[in-house]
Scaffold this motif. Structure first.
Motif, PDB file in Angstrom:
ATOM      1  N   UNK A   1     -28.974 109.987  31.280  1.00 36.42           N
ATOM      2  CA  UNK A   1     -29.736 110.016  32.535  1.00 36.42           C
ATOM      3  C   UNK A   1     -31.118 110.621  32.310  1.00 36.42           C
ATOM      4  N   UNK A   2     -31.186 111.695  31.536  1.00 38.20           N
ATOM      5  CA  UNK A   2     -32.471 112.354  31.281  1.00 38.20           C
ATOM      6  C   UNK A   2     -33.410 111.427  30.510  1.00 38.20           C
ATOM      7  N   UNK A   3     -32.887 110.764  29.481  1.00 36.52           N
ATOM      8  CA  UNK A   3     -33.726 109.865  28.679  1.00 36.52           C
ATOM      9  C   UNK A   3     -34.219 108.693  29.522  1.00 36.52           C
ATOM     10  N   UNK A   4     -33.323 108.101  30.308  1.00 31.06           N
ATOM     11  CA  UNK A   4     -33.712 106.964  31.147  1.00 31.06           C
ATOM     12  C   UNK A   4     -34.754 107.378  32.186  1.00 31.06           C
ATOM     13  N   UNK A   5     -34.540 108.517  32.830  1.00 31.21           N
ATOM     14  CA  UNK A   5     -35.491 108.979  33.844  1.00 31.21           C
ATOM     15  C   UNK A   5     -36.850 109.288  33.220  1.00 31.21           C
ATOM     16  N   UNK A   6     -36.846 109.874  32.033  1.00 33.63           N
ATOM     17  CA  UNK A   6     -38.112 110.185  31.364  1.00 33.63           C
ATOM     18  C   UNK A   6     -38.874 108.914  31.002  1.00 33.63           C
ATOM     19  N   UNK A   7     -38.173 107.906  30.492  1.00 35.90           N
ATOM     20  CA  UNK A   7     -38.833 106.660  30.129  1.00 35.90           C
ATOM     21  C   UNK A   7     -39.397 105.958  31.359  1.00 35.90           C
ATOM     22  N   UNK A   8     -38.643 105.950  32.458  1.00 40.33           N
ATOM     23  CA  UNK A   8     -39.132 105.311  33.675  1.00 40.33           C
ATOM     24  C   UNK A   8     -40.340 106.056  34.248  1.00 40.33           C
ATOM     25  N   UNK A   9     -40.291 107.370  34.207  1.00 36.48           N
ATOM     26  CA  UNK A   9     -41.406 108.156  34.729  1.00 36.48           C
ATOM     27  C   UNK A   9     -42.677 107.935  33.915  1.00 36.48           C
ATOM     28  N   UNK A  10     -42.552 107.934  32.599  1.00 36.79           N
ATOM     29  CA  UNK A  10     -43.719 107.710  31.748  1.00 36.79           C
ATOM     30  C   UNK A  10     -44.257 106.293  31.908  1.00 36.79           C
TER      31      UNK A  10
END
Length: 217
Positions: free
Chosen positions: A68-77
């Motif tokens: 979840x953290x990796x996916x959210x970080x990629x979407x945010x960037x």
């Protein structure tokens, strides 16, 4: 007169009379008790395999949280880079610099190069679609919707409108691009698309400077 031969005065190494159980001496009892206690303490300290069990219990929720953290970080960037690209395009259209650089090529393609050419982006620029609409007031400008929720794909009409801004116009610029979705169970944008991707959208509505005599081609 001889001494009585009771069990109280019988030597410890003398066998017990027939019919009576043989009890260990006090020294042997103490040694046996010490061995039993030592074995119990060793059993209580034995933790072989406990680490594997604890890891198995914690690994699954930890890995899910990490995903979840990796996916959210990629979407945010990715969303941040798209917003920055729209800001660059907005600045070029608002000041007339985009019109001044007209070379006869497709204006949508040139604006896409302005958005992606000189900055790092986390999406494929060739997949980027944009609409540019102009009007005389903010209420009259309505950017098109890029996502078709029924088909879960691009809206058929999006990406086909480019109205070159004039001086003093109200302009709506909307850009959208699909980005890779690492985990299908997560949906941060509510715009899922095929091939394990989600659609990111950025919009800017602005007023151009009062320039005149400029064209996008």
């Amino acid at each position: 007169m001889g001494r009585p031969t009771g069990s109280r005065n019988r030597p410890s190494n003398m066998p017990a009379p027939r019919g009576l159980p043989a009890f260990p001496s006090r020294g042997r009892s103490t040694l046996l008790l010490a061995r039993l206690l030592g074995a119990g303490r060793g059993f209580a300290r034995a933790r072989s395999g406990a680490g594997a069990v604890e890891f198995a219990l914690l690994a699954v929720p930890f890995l899910l949280l990490l995903c979840v953290v990796v996916e959210a970080a990629m979407m945010t960037l990715s969303q941040q880079t798209l917003d920055s690209a729209v800001d660059r395009a907005t600045r070029a259209l608002r000041t007339g610099a985009f019109q001044d650089a007209a070379d006869g090529n497709d204006p949508a393609g040139r604006l896409r190069q302005v958005m992606c050419g000189r900055a790092a982006v986390l999406f494929r620029c060739q997949d980027l679609k944009l609409d540019v609409m102009r009007g005389t007031s903010f209420a009259s400008v309505r950017p098109a919707e890029p996502y078709d929720s029924q088909r879960k794909d691009w809206a058929p009409s999006f990406g086909s409108t480019f109205q070159c801004p004039l001086g003093g116009d109200i302009v709506a610029l909307r850009a959208a691009v699909p980005v890779l979705r690492l985990f299908n169970a997560l949906d941060f944008t509510r715009h899922p698309m095929g091939a394990n991707s989600q659609l990111l959208v950025a919009t800017a509505i602005f007023s151009t400077e009062p320039y005149s005599g400029k064209s996008c081609q």
